[in-house]
Design a protein around this motif. Structure first.
Motif, PDB file in Angstrom:
ATOM      1  N   HIS A 135       1.053  -1.183   0.304  1.00  0.00           N
ATOM      2  CA  HIS A 135      -0.348  -0.176   0.045  1.00  0.00           C
ATOM      3  C   HIS A 135      -0.058   1.049   0.516  1.00  0.00           C
ATOM      4  CE1 HIS A 135      -3.975  -1.164   0.736  1.00  0.00           C
ATOM      5  NE2 HIS A 135      -3.500  -2.334   0.859  1.00  0.00           N
ATOM      6  N   LEU A 138       1.659   2.383  -6.463  1.00  0.00           N
ATOM      7  CA  LEU A 138       1.046   1.655  -7.087  1.00  0.00           C
ATOM      8  C   LEU A 138       1.470   0.771  -8.036  1.00  0.00           C
ATOM      9  CD1 LEU A 138      -0.452   4.739  -9.059  1.00  0.00           C
ATOM     10  CD2 LEU A 138      -1.768   3.434  -7.518  1.00  0.00           C
ATOM     11  N   SER A 139       2.835   0.148  -7.450  1.00  0.00           N
ATOM     12  CA  SER A 139       3.671  -0.327  -7.986  1.00  0.00           C
ATOM     13  C   SER A 139       4.600  -0.989  -7.177  1.00  0.00           C
ATOM     14  CB  SER A 139       4.357   0.022  -9.648  1.00  0.00           C
ATOM     15  OG  SER A 139       5.615   0.867  -8.973  1.00  0.00           O
ATOM     16  N   ARG A 171      -1.472   4.038  -1.442  1.00  0.00           N
ATOM     17  CA  ARG A 171      -2.095   3.466  -3.077  1.00  0.00           C
ATOM     18  C   ARG A 171      -2.932   3.886  -3.324  1.00  0.00           C
ATOM     19  NH1 ARG A 171      -2.218  -3.090  -2.926  1.00  0.00           N
ATOM     20  NH2 ARG A 171      -3.970  -2.529  -2.783  1.00  0.00           N
ATOM     21  N   GLU A 172      -4.553   3.871  -1.888  1.00  0.00           N
ATOM     22  CA  GLU A 172      -5.556   4.485  -2.377  1.00  0.00           C
ATOM     23  C   GLU A 172      -5.733   5.620  -2.607  1.00  0.00           C
ATOM     24  OE1 GLU A 172      -8.124   2.307  -2.045  1.00  0.00           O
ATOM     25  OE2 GLU A 172      -6.296   0.722  -1.980  1.00  0.00           O
ATOM     26  N   LYS A 175      -4.843   5.883  -6.428  1.00  0.00           N
ATOM     27  CA  LYS A 175      -4.863   5.542  -7.615  1.00  0.00           C
ATOM     28  C   LYS A 175      -6.631   7.153  -7.860  1.00  0.00           C
ATOM     29  CE  LYS A 175      -6.079   1.335  -6.273  1.00  0.00           C
ATOM     30  NZ  LYS A 175      -7.411   0.495  -6.130  1.00  0.00           N
ATOM     31  N   GLU A 176      -6.659   7.400  -6.455  1.00  0.00           N
ATOM     32  CA  GLU A 176      -7.843   8.232  -6.787  1.00  0.00           C
ATOM     33  C   GLU A 176      -7.578   9.290  -7.472  1.00  0.00           C
ATOM     34  OE1 GLU A 176      -8.792   9.760  -2.483  1.00  0.00           O
ATOM     35  OE2 GLU A 176     -10.227   7.415  -2.448  1.00  0.00           O
ATOM     36  N   GLU A 178      -4.947   9.096 -10.109  1.00  0.00           N
ATOM     37  CA  GLU A 178      -5.177   8.608 -11.449  1.00  0.00           C
ATOM     38  C   GLU A 178      -6.416   8.057 -11.674  1.00  0.00           C
ATOM     39  OE1 GLU A 178      -2.205   7.572 -13.085  1.00  0.00           O
ATOM     40  OE2 GLU A 178      -0.591   8.975 -11.715  1.00  0.00           O
ATOM     41  N   ALA A 179      -7.288   8.442 -11.477  1.00  0.00           N
ATOM     42  CA  ALA A 179      -8.647   7.856 -11.942  1.00  0.00           C
ATOM     43  C   ALA A 179      -8.623   9.572 -12.437  1.00  0.00           C
ATOM     44  CB  ALA A 179      -8.819   7.264 -11.028  1.00  0.00           C
TER      45      ALA A 179
END
Length: 299
Positions: A135, A138-139, A171-172, A175-176, A178-179
């Motif tokens: 976490h 992303l990688s 990570r969460e 991810k947000e 990136e989205a």
């Protein structure tokens, strides 16, 4: 008069051990912190009772004017001050705060204090939080030590007060973000435009086309060919370069059509043929003297 009313109010206050008090920092030194509690006695917090975070620095992290919440340890430390503990306040108030952060999906900034087995530790509201290696980014993270002392934006993903378990995730948040970037790119795609891309995968219901710049769209099986087909693999294979028309970008998803490009090309061809027919003569042009004099009336 105002100062007198504050003193009068303070004289009626009853403070007992275990109370949570809030005060303004009026002095900071290596020994500890002094607070103005709006009371006839000041509050003091020893340096050791400020934080369990190994990276915490009382001189760097606490400033005059800061508002601090702490628990009453002793009503009199022997010098007429109220002895407080910010560390104990974390057990009283901290868990409620981190639960609220979880419920509201708050984005928070924490500093990595140390590397432990399978992750790192960061403190939040005085509570030791664990960030699993999976976490942190992303990688895959090769070396966890590169995160020591680094500030991260995180979400709280697990709160178990009884087990003293607090889990955080960077990570969460990533991810947000990136989205959000992807959704912005999708919003810039104009419906009706024709693009070129490569078939990246084929499913029973359609084919996904890579449009470049991180974008991809779905060509539904009904939009692949002008003739009726049962599966996309009848006419497409992975790696094929295709021209597609953007139908819509509803719900941040790009819907494409190969058939619409062919329909447009066919319609353009028909129009071109009609124009050509309109402006070309089907009659032969005569060059004889009779043809030139035809239609001329002599008086």
């Amino acid at each position: 008069m105002e100062d007198y009313s504050k003193e009068l109010e303070a004289s009626f206050r009853t403070i007992k051990e275990g109370d949570v008090l809030s005060g303004s920092v009026i002095d900071v030194n290596e020994e500890g912190v002094t607070l103005d509690l709006n009371y006839y006695a000041s509050g003091v917090i020893k340096a050791a009772d400020m934080s369990k975070d190994p990276s915490f620095s009382i001189l760097a992290d606490v400033h005059v004017g800061d508002v601090v919440e702490a628990v009453v340890v002793k009503k009199d430390d022997g010098a007429g001050n109220i002895q407080l503990s910010r560390v104990e306040a974390a057990d009283v108030l901290g868990w409620d705060k981190v639960q609220k952060y979880l419920d509201e999906k708050t984005v928070l900034t924490v500093k990595v204090a140390e590397v432990v087995n399978k992750g790192v530790v960061a403190f939040l509201e005085g509570i030791r939080g664990f960030i699993p290696a999976s976490h942190l980014a992303l990688s895959y993270v090769e070396d966890l030590n590169t995160f020591t002392g680094k500030e991260l934006e995180v979400h709280v993903i697990t709160v178990e007060k009884e087990k003293k378990k607090l889990v955080l995730s960077a990570r969460e948040v990533l991810k947000e973000k990136e989205a959000e970037k992807l959704n912005h790119k999708i919003a810039m795609v104009v419906p009706g435009s024709v693009m070129e891309g490569k078939v990246e995968s084929i499913m029973p219901y359609g084919a996904f086309v890579d449009l470049g710049d991180g974008l991809s769209g779905l060509v539904h099986v009904s939009q692949i060919s002008q003739k009726r087909i049962k599966t996309p693999s009848e006419v497409l294979k992975e790696g094929d370069t295709v021209k597609v028309k953007v139908l819509n970008t509803n719900n941040n998803k790009i819907s494409l059509s190969i058939k619409a490009v062919a329909d447009t090309a066919e319609a353009e061809t028909v129009v071109e043929d009609k124009l050509a027919a309109k402006y070309s003569s089907k009659e032969s042009i005569g060059t004889s003297l009779g043809d030139l004099l035809k239609g001329i009336k002599l008086s």
